[in-house]
Write a protein that holds these residues in place. Structure first.
Motif, mmCIF file in Angstrom:
data_model
loop_
_atom_site.group_PDB
_atom_site.id
_atom_site.type_symbol
_atom_site.label_atom_id
_atom_site.label_comp_id
_atom_site.label_asym_id
_atom_site.label_seq_id
_atom_site.Cartn_x
_atom_site.Cartn_y
_atom_site.Cartn_z
ATOM 1 N N ALA A 1 0.850 -1.194 0.000
ATOM 2 C CA ALA A 1 0.000 0.000 0.000
ATOM 3 C C ALA A 1 0.880 1.236 0.000
ATOM 4 O O ALA A 1 2.010 1.210 0.496
ATOM 5 C CB ALA A 1 -0.925 -0.007 1.206
ATOM 6 N N GLY A 2 0.347 2.304 -0.543
ATOM 7 C CA GLY A 2 1.082 3.560 -0.568
ATOM 8 C C GLY A 2 0.166 4.681 -0.988
ATOM 9 O O GLY A 2 -1.055 4.565 -0.857
ATOM 10 N N GLU A 3 0.770 5.746 -1.509
ATOM 11 C CA GLU A 3 -0.046 6.887 -1.908
ATOM 12 C C GLU A 3 0.616 7.684 -3.015
ATOM 13 O O GLU A 3 1.826 7.672 -3.176
ATOM 14 C CB GLU A 3 -0.344 7.779 -0.707
ATOM 15 C CG GLU A 3 0.893 8.403 -0.083
ATOM 16 C CD GLU A 3 0.602 9.196 1.179
ATOM 17 O OE1 GLU A 3 -0.453 9.023 1.788
ATOM 18 O OE2 GLU A 3 1.474 10.006 1.554
ATOM 19 N N LEU A 4 -0.244 8.378 -3.755
ATOM 20 C CA LEU A 4 0.158 9.386 -4.726
ATOM 21 C C LEU A 4 -0.345 10.708 -4.177
ATOM 22 O O LEU A 4 -1.462 10.776 -3.660
ATOM 23 C CB LEU A 4 -0.469 9.101 -6.094
ATOM 24 C CG LEU A 4 -0.136 7.753 -6.723
ATOM 25 C CD1 LEU A 4 -0.998 7.523 -7.957
ATOM 26 C CD2 LEU A 4 1.333 7.670 -7.072
ATOM 27 N N VAL A 5 0.477 11.761 -4.297
ATOM 28 C CA VAL A 5 0.145 13.045 -3.681
ATOM 29 C C VAL A 5 0.266 14.150 -4.717
ATOM 30 O O VAL A 5 1.241 14.208 -5.467
ATOM 31 C CB VAL A 5 1.096 13.342 -2.493
ATOM 32 C CG1 VAL A 5 0.779 14.690 -1.856
ATOM 33 C CG2 VAL A 5 1.049 12.215 -1.465
ATOM 34 N N TRP A 6 -0.727 15.036 -4.729
ATOM 35 C CA TRP A 6 -0.685 16.233 -5.561
ATOM 36 C C TRP A 6 -0.810 17.448 -4.659
ATOM 37 O O TRP A 6 -1.496 17.403 -3.630
ATOM 38 C CB TRP A 6 -1.828 16.228 -6.576
ATOM 39 C CG TRP A 6 -1.609 15.251 -7.684
ATOM 40 C CD1 TRP A 6 -1.005 15.499 -8.884
ATOM 41 C CD2 TRP A 6 -1.983 13.865 -7.702
ATOM 42 N NE1 TRP A 6 -0.982 14.345 -9.639
ATOM 43 C CE2 TRP A 6 -1.571 13.335 -8.933
ATOM 44 C CE3 TRP A 6 -2.611 13.026 -6.787
ATOM 45 C CZ2 TRP A 6 -1.774 12.010 -9.282
ATOM 46 C CZ3 TRP A 6 -2.820 11.703 -7.134
ATOM 47 C CH2 TRP A 6 -2.407 11.206 -8.362
ATOM 48 N N GLY A 7 -0.150 18.529 -5.074
ATOM 49 C CA GLY A 7 -0.184 19.754 -4.275
ATOM 50 C C GLY A 7 0.486 19.535 -2.934
ATOM 51 O O GLY A 7 1.263 18.595 -2.740
ATOM 52 N N ASP A 8 0.174 20.398 -2.006
ATOM 53 C CA ASP A 8 0.724 20.301 -0.651
ATOM 54 C C ASP A 8 -0.163 19.360 0.161
ATOM 55 O O ASP A 8 -0.800 19.768 1.128
ATOM 56 C CB ASP A 8 0.800 21.693 -0.018
ATOM 57 C CG ASP A 8 1.566 21.700 1.294
ATOM 58 O OD1 ASP A 8 2.333 20.750 1.549
ATOM 59 O OD2 ASP A 8 1.371 22.655 2.071
ATOM 60 N N ARG A 9 -0.248 18.090 -0.337
ATOM 61 C CA ARG A 9 -1.108 17.051 0.232
ATOM 62 C C ARG A 9 -2.580 17.446 0.171
ATOM 63 O O ARG A 9 -3.394 16.974 0.950
ATOM 64 C CB ARG A 9 -0.688 16.686 1.658
ATOM 65 C CG ARG A 9 0.711 16.085 1.705
ATOM 66 C CD ARG A 9 1.036 15.398 3.005
ATOM 67 N NE ARG A 9 0.225 14.252 3.301
ATOM 68 C CZ ARG A 9 0.393 13.022 2.795
ATOM 69 N NH1 ARG A 9 1.366 12.792 1.945
ATOM 70 N NH2 ARG A 9 -0.389 12.022 3.148
ATOM 71 N N THR A 10 -2.933 18.307 -0.806
ATOM 72 C CA THR A 10 -4.337 18.685 -0.984
ATOM 73 C C THR A 10 -5.127 17.563 -1.633
ATOM 74 O O THR A 10 -6.338 17.472 -1.472
ATOM 75 C CB THR A 10 -4.471 19.959 -1.843
ATOM 76 O OG1 THR A 10 -3.763 19.768 -3.068
ATOM 77 C CG2 THR A 10 -3.911 21.171 -1.120
#
Length: 163
Positions: free
Chosen positions: A59-68
């Motif tokens: 599991a993980g994550e993709l992030v855009w912006g300042d975690r917006t």
């Protein structure tokens, strides 16, 4: 990526069931696999940040912006140098194997001195969205993948040109 490469990218899947994009890049499947499956590369051509291991079940994550905008992901397949896939856009924003989600697959095929990259995103109809939301989400993902695949091609061009 040259304009000519961009013009040859195939656009398919407008019935809201799937999105497919195909592009040829002048890089080996091994290099392309690293670029589509490693967070440090993904953050150069798609998201602003990424955190995951390229291991099935991770599991993980993709992030855009300042975690917006944070999208949890789970890696489904990692078969270097030919296939990488993950699930995302989980119902309720939480990773849950029992919930519906979208499946993104990168298939890499040697082609001449480079690689044909086929990206497929499926599962839109299975999400259970009402017709208007389905159309909106599909359109947003089409626009997103158009930009991301262009970014992938440009990033790979720069990467393989660097001594």
């Amino acid at each position: 990526m040259t304009r000519n490469q961009w013009l040859h990218m195939e656009v398919k899947g407008m019935e809201y069931g799937s999105i497919e994009r195909e592009i040829h890049v002048d890089a080996s499947p091994e290099v392309v696999f690293e670029v589509v499956s490693r967070p440090e590369h993904i953050s150069q051509w798609w998201s602003d940040d990424a955190d995951f291991e390229a291991t099935p079940g991770a599991a993980g994550e993709l992030v855009w912006g300042d975690r917006t905008d944070v999208a949890p992901i789970i890696v489904v397949k990692a078969e270097p140098p030919r296939l990488f896939s993950f699930r995302w856009c989980h119902a309720g924003g939480e990773i849950d194997d029992s919930a519906d989600s979208l499946l993104v697959t990168f298939e890499l095929t040697p082609s001449g001195t480079g690689t044909t990259v086929r990206l497929t995103e499926t599962g839109f109809r299975e999400m259970g969205w009402e017709a208007a939301k389905l159309a909106e989400q599909h359109r947003e993902h089409v626009d997103g993948w158009d930009a991301a695949v262009l970014g992938l091609g440009e990033y790979l061009t720069r990467l393989v040109a660097t001594p």
